[in-house]
Design a protein around this motif. Sequence first.
Motif, mmCIF file in Angstrom:
data_model
loop_
_atom_site.group_PDB
_atom_site.id
_atom_site.type_symbol
_atom_site.label_atom_id
_atom_site.label_comp_id
_atom_site.label_asym_id
_atom_site.label_seq_id
_atom_site.Cartn_x
_atom_site.Cartn_y
_atom_site.Cartn_z
ATOM 1 N N SER A 1 0.814 -1.217 0.000
ATOM 2 C CA SER A 1 0.000 0.000 0.000
ATOM 3 C C SER A 1 0.848 1.267 0.000
ATOM 4 N N GLN A 2 2.160 1.125 0.014
ATOM 5 C CA GLN A 2 3.046 2.286 0.090
ATOM 6 C C GLN A 2 3.493 2.700 -1.313
ATOM 7 N N SER A 3 3.173 3.926 -1.702
ATOM 8 C CA SER A 3 3.467 4.377 -3.066
ATOM 9 C C SER A 3 4.946 4.626 -3.310
ATOM 10 N N TRP A 4 5.744 4.787 -2.266
ATOM 11 C CA TRP A 4 7.165 5.075 -2.452
ATOM 12 C C TRP A 4 7.972 3.816 -2.758
ATOM 13 N N ILE A 5 7.329 2.664 -2.774
ATOM 14 C CA ILE A 5 8.017 1.408 -3.060
ATOM 15 C C ILE A 5 7.582 0.902 -4.426
ATOM 16 N N SER A 6 8.548 0.690 -5.304
ATOM 17 C CA SER A 6 8.223 0.151 -6.631
ATOM 18 C C SER A 6 8.032 -1.359 -6.525
ATOM 19 N N ASN A 7 7.556 -1.949 -7.586
ATOM 20 C CA ASN A 7 7.384 -3.403 -7.622
ATOM 21 C C ASN A 7 8.715 -4.127 -7.421
ATOM 22 N N ILE A 8 9.772 -3.599 -8.018
ATOM 23 C CA ILE A 8 11.091 -4.215 -7.865
ATOM 24 C C ILE A 8 11.569 -4.081 -6.425
ATOM 25 N N ASP A 9 11.315 -2.907 -5.798
ATOM 26 C CA ASP A 9 11.665 -2.736 -4.387
ATOM 27 C C ASP A 9 10.942 -3.772 -3.528
ATOM 28 N N LEU A 10 9.717 -4.037 -3.875
ATOM 29 C CA LEU A 10 8.921 -5.002 -3.111
ATOM 30 C C LEU A 10 9.486 -6.417 -3.262
ATOM 31 N N LEU A 11 9.927 -6.749 -4.462
ATOM 32 C CA LEU A 11 10.556 -8.063 -4.664
ATOM 33 C C LEU A 11 11.871 -8.156 -3.896
ATOM 34 N N ASP A 12 12.650 -7.068 -3.879
ATOM 35 C CA ASP A 12 13.877 -7.038 -3.079
ATOM 36 C C ASP A 12 13.543 -7.190 -1.598
ATOM 37 N N PHE A 13 12.464 -6.516 -1.173
ATOM 38 C CA PHE A 13 12.056 -6.639 0.224
ATOM 39 C C PHE A 13 11.720 -8.088 0.560
ATOM 40 N N ASN A 14 11.024 -8.770 -0.334
ATOM 41 C CA ASN A 14 10.683 -10.174 -0.083
ATOM 42 C C ASN A 14 11.938 -10.990 0.188
ATOM 43 N N SER A 15 12.987 -10.766 -0.596
ATOM 44 C CA SER A 15 14.245 -11.487 -0.378
ATOM 45 C C SER A 15 14.838 -11.126 0.978
ATOM 46 N N ALA A 16 14.867 -9.824 1.281
ATOM 47 C CA ALA A 16 15.404 -9.379 2.571
ATOM 48 C C ALA A 16 14.574 -9.936 3.721
ATOM 49 N N PHE A 17 13.275 -9.977 3.541
ATOM 50 C CA PHE A 17 12.370 -10.475 4.569
ATOM 51 C C PHE A 17 12.651 -11.948 4.874
ATOM 52 N N LEU A 18 12.803 -12.758 3.828
ATOM 53 C CA LEU A 18 13.075 -14.183 4.027
ATOM 54 C C LEU A 18 14.437 -14.404 4.686
ATOM 55 N N VAL A 19 15.438 -13.608 4.290
ATOM 56 C CA VAL A 19 16.750 -13.700 4.934
ATOM 57 C C VAL A 19 16.620 -13.325 6.407
ATOM 58 N N CYS A 20 15.855 -12.287 6.683
ATOM 59 C CA CYS A 20 15.651 -11.828 8.057
ATOM 60 C C CYS A 20 14.954 -12.901 8.900
ATOM 61 N N LEU A 21 13.940 -13.546 8.339
ATOM 62 C CA LEU A 21 13.257 -14.618 9.068
ATOM 63 C C LEU A 21 14.236 -15.728 9.447
ATOM 64 N N GLU A 22 15.104 -16.065 8.512
ATOM 65 C CA GLU A 22 16.075 -17.123 8.785
ATOM 66 C C GLU A 22 17.128 -16.660 9.783
ATOM 67 N N LYS A 23 17.610 -15.436 9.614
ATOM 68 C CA LYS A 23 18.664 -14.904 10.489
ATOM 69 C C LYS A 23 18.184 -14.818 11.939
ATOM 70 N N PHE A 24 16.910 -14.467 12.140
ATOM 71 C CA PHE A 24 16.393 -14.267 13.490
ATOM 72 C C PHE A 24 15.463 -15.401 13.939
ATOM 73 N N GLU A 25 15.682 -16.574 13.398
ATOM 74 C CA GLU A 25 14.893 -17.750 13.775
ATOM 75 C C GLU A 25 14.953 -17.993 15.288
ATOM 76 N N ALA A 26 16.089 -17.687 15.908
ATOM 77 C CA ALA A 26 16.267 -17.925 17.343
ATOM 78 C C ALA A 26 15.344 -17.059 18.199
ATOM 79 N N VAL A 27 14.921 -15.915 17.696
ATOM 80 C CA VAL A 27 14.032 -15.029 18.473
ATOM 81 C C VAL A 27 12.592 -15.085 17.973
#
Length: 158
Positions: free
Chosen positions: A54-80
């Motif tokens: 819903s955020q207009s300042w994020i392009s579709n490509i930014d959103l796809l990059d975020f998805n990658s960062a999000f999945l890495v973050c989920l794995e990195k912080f699995e302990a918490v």
Amino acid sequence: MEQKILIGRWTINNNGILTKKENNATIEFSLNEIWSYDNKSEYNVYSLPVYLCSQSWISNIDLLDFNSAFLVCLEKFEAVKPENLPIISWSETLKRQYKRFQYSLDINSFEGRKQFEYETEYKDTLSFEDMMKLSLVDPQAEYRPTVEVFGDKLSRNP
């Protein structure tokens, strides 16, 4: 020592994921936000990836990059990861994101920039009367959602 991982415009640090907007405002999503979810019909979906649609300042490509960062973050912080976290559907989360893609014009793609330029030039040639005619709603007409344009000057180009 803090380890940072950069994916597109997103930085993963010890506190979560962050980025900067075009106006230099830092947007940071904490670990609590990373693990947040919403119950949609029979599925649980991750809140943050859907919210960012819903955020207009994020392009579709930014959103796809975020998805990658999000999945890495989920794995990195699995302990918490919070205890008793229900099953959250990543595929349903993606389906909700891709609904945005169907009717959006990514300003950072070649086709998106050209289409945006054409539409802008066309609208500049219209008189006030022409604009009013175009804005009339025909209840018999087939509904076609308005194309939205997403992204800012910091968005990654394809």
